[in-house]
Design a protein around this motif. Structure first.
Motif, PDB file in Angstrom:
ATOM      1  N   ASP A   1      -6.282  -3.573   3.256  1.00 57.10           N
ATOM      2  CA  ASP A   1      -5.066  -4.288   2.945  1.00 57.10           C
ATOM      3  C   ASP A   1      -5.079  -5.450   3.762  1.00 57.10           C
ATOM      4  O   ASP A   1      -3.881  -6.155   3.603  1.00 57.10           O
TER       5      ASP A   1
ATOM      6  N   ASP B   1      -1.658  -0.294   5.689  1.00 53.35           N
ATOM      7  CA  ASP B   1      -2.300   0.205   7.325  1.00 53.35           C
ATOM      8  C   ASP B   1      -3.750   0.262   7.475  1.00 53.35           C
ATOM      9  O   ASP B   1      -4.165   0.702   8.199  1.00 53.35           O
TER      10      ASP B   1
ATOM     11  N   ASP C   1       1.002  -1.259   0.016  1.00 52.94           N
ATOM     12  CA  ASP C   1      -0.122   0.092   0.124  1.00 52.94           C
ATOM     13  C   ASP C   1       0.917   1.319  -0.102  1.00 52.94           C
ATOM     14  O   ASP C   1       2.366   1.306   0.306  1.00 52.94           O
TER      15      ASP C   1
ATOM     16  N   GLU D   1      -0.108   5.118   0.981  1.00 50.11           N
ATOM     17  CA  GLU D   1      -0.314   6.262   2.126  1.00 50.11           C
ATOM     18  C   GLU D   1      -0.583   5.510   3.475  1.00 50.11           C
ATOM     19  O   GLU D   1      -1.257   4.663   3.391  1.00 50.11           O
ATOM     20  N   GLY D   2       0.174   5.851   4.257  1.00 50.59           N
ATOM     21  CA  GLY D   2       0.319   5.302   5.769  1.00 50.59           C
ATOM     22  C   GLY D   2       1.077   4.096   5.578  1.00 50.59           C
ATOM     23  O   GLY D   2       1.278   3.360   6.919  1.00 50.59           O
ATOM     24  N   THR D   3       1.682   3.721   4.567  1.00 45.73           N
ATOM     25  CA  THR D   3       2.710   2.509   4.717  1.00 45.73           C
ATOM     26  C   THR D   3       4.078   2.791   4.258  1.00 45.73           C
ATOM     27  O   THR D   3       4.968   2.501   4.940  1.00 45.73           O
TER      28      THR D   3
END
Ligand SMILES: [Mg+2]
Length: 214
Positions: free
Chosen positions: A176, A171, A14, A16-18
């Motif tokens: 995910d 995330d 992933d 964004e956030g990952t």
């Protein structure tokens, strides 16, 4: 981790956030758009933010429009989103371990991106790390859906690998973990804050590299 690591062909990430923080997106959704909306309609920033959040909520993250910056620029009559996004490139911030983990894993695995972010976002978010990835899939741009089981099945077909030969990490527990795991992908839930209480979750990407190379 079940099975031998040499069964694994693809590591899917992933975005964004990952691999990258949510700063760039936050700057677009909660700084730039309210700022421009405020200017366009002669409002204070806080009032513009309040109205915009209400509009965002009315669509919600299960619908494609929610992810489409130009949709919102058009809806609010704010002009061209691409030019505005370019001005925020310096707000793209990678997590501290991202570059090293990608560099290390790329030696042994085929790295791929599976993101719900539309390609106009990915162009910015991946600019400095794109060379590590052989494939980039945007569920919203390429398949007109959020990251559902169907998206992951299509991704497997495009990659010509079986689901169990793919490791995916991200995330969002639904998009995910639950969805990819439902089609047989070896999915890992990344919980950077450690708030889920899920013993199987990972806290940073270095743990995935350790699992795969350990
Ligand atoms: Mg994410």
């Amino acid at each position: 981790m079940t099975g031998r690591k040499d069964d694994i062909k693809v590591i899917s990430f992933d975005v964004e956030g990952t691999i990258v923080t949510t700063d760039f997106s936050a700057a677009i959704w909660f700084e730039m758009i309210p700022q421009r909306y405020a200017e366009r309609y002669g409002l204070e920033f806080d009032e513009a933010t309040r109205r915009i959040r209400k509009e965002y909520d009315s669509v919600g993250d299960q619908r494609l429009e929610w992810y489409d910056v130009q949709y919102w620029f058009t809806r609010f009559d704010l002009g061209r989103a691409d030019i505005a996004m370019e001005a925020l490139q310096d707000r793209v911030i990678y997590y501290p371990e991202t570059r090293e983990v990608l560099h290390t894993l790329a030696k042994d695995y085929h790295l791929s991106v599976a993101s719900g972010s539309p390609r106009p976002f990915l162009r910015h978010l991946l600019r400095d790390v794109e060379h590590h990835f052989r494939n980039v899939f945007s569920s919203t741009t390429d398949f007109q859906q959020v990251k559902t089981a169907d998206f992951y099945q299509r991704m497997c077909r495009r990659l010509s690998v079986k689901p169990r030969q793919i490791v995916h990490i991200g995330d969002n527990r639904q998009f995910d973990f639950t969805e990819p795991a439902s089609v047989g992908i070896r999915a890992f839930y990344l919980d950077r804050e450690g708030k889920s209480g899920d013993a199987a979750s990972l806290r940073h990407l270095g743990q995935l590299a350790d699992l795969l190379n350990g």
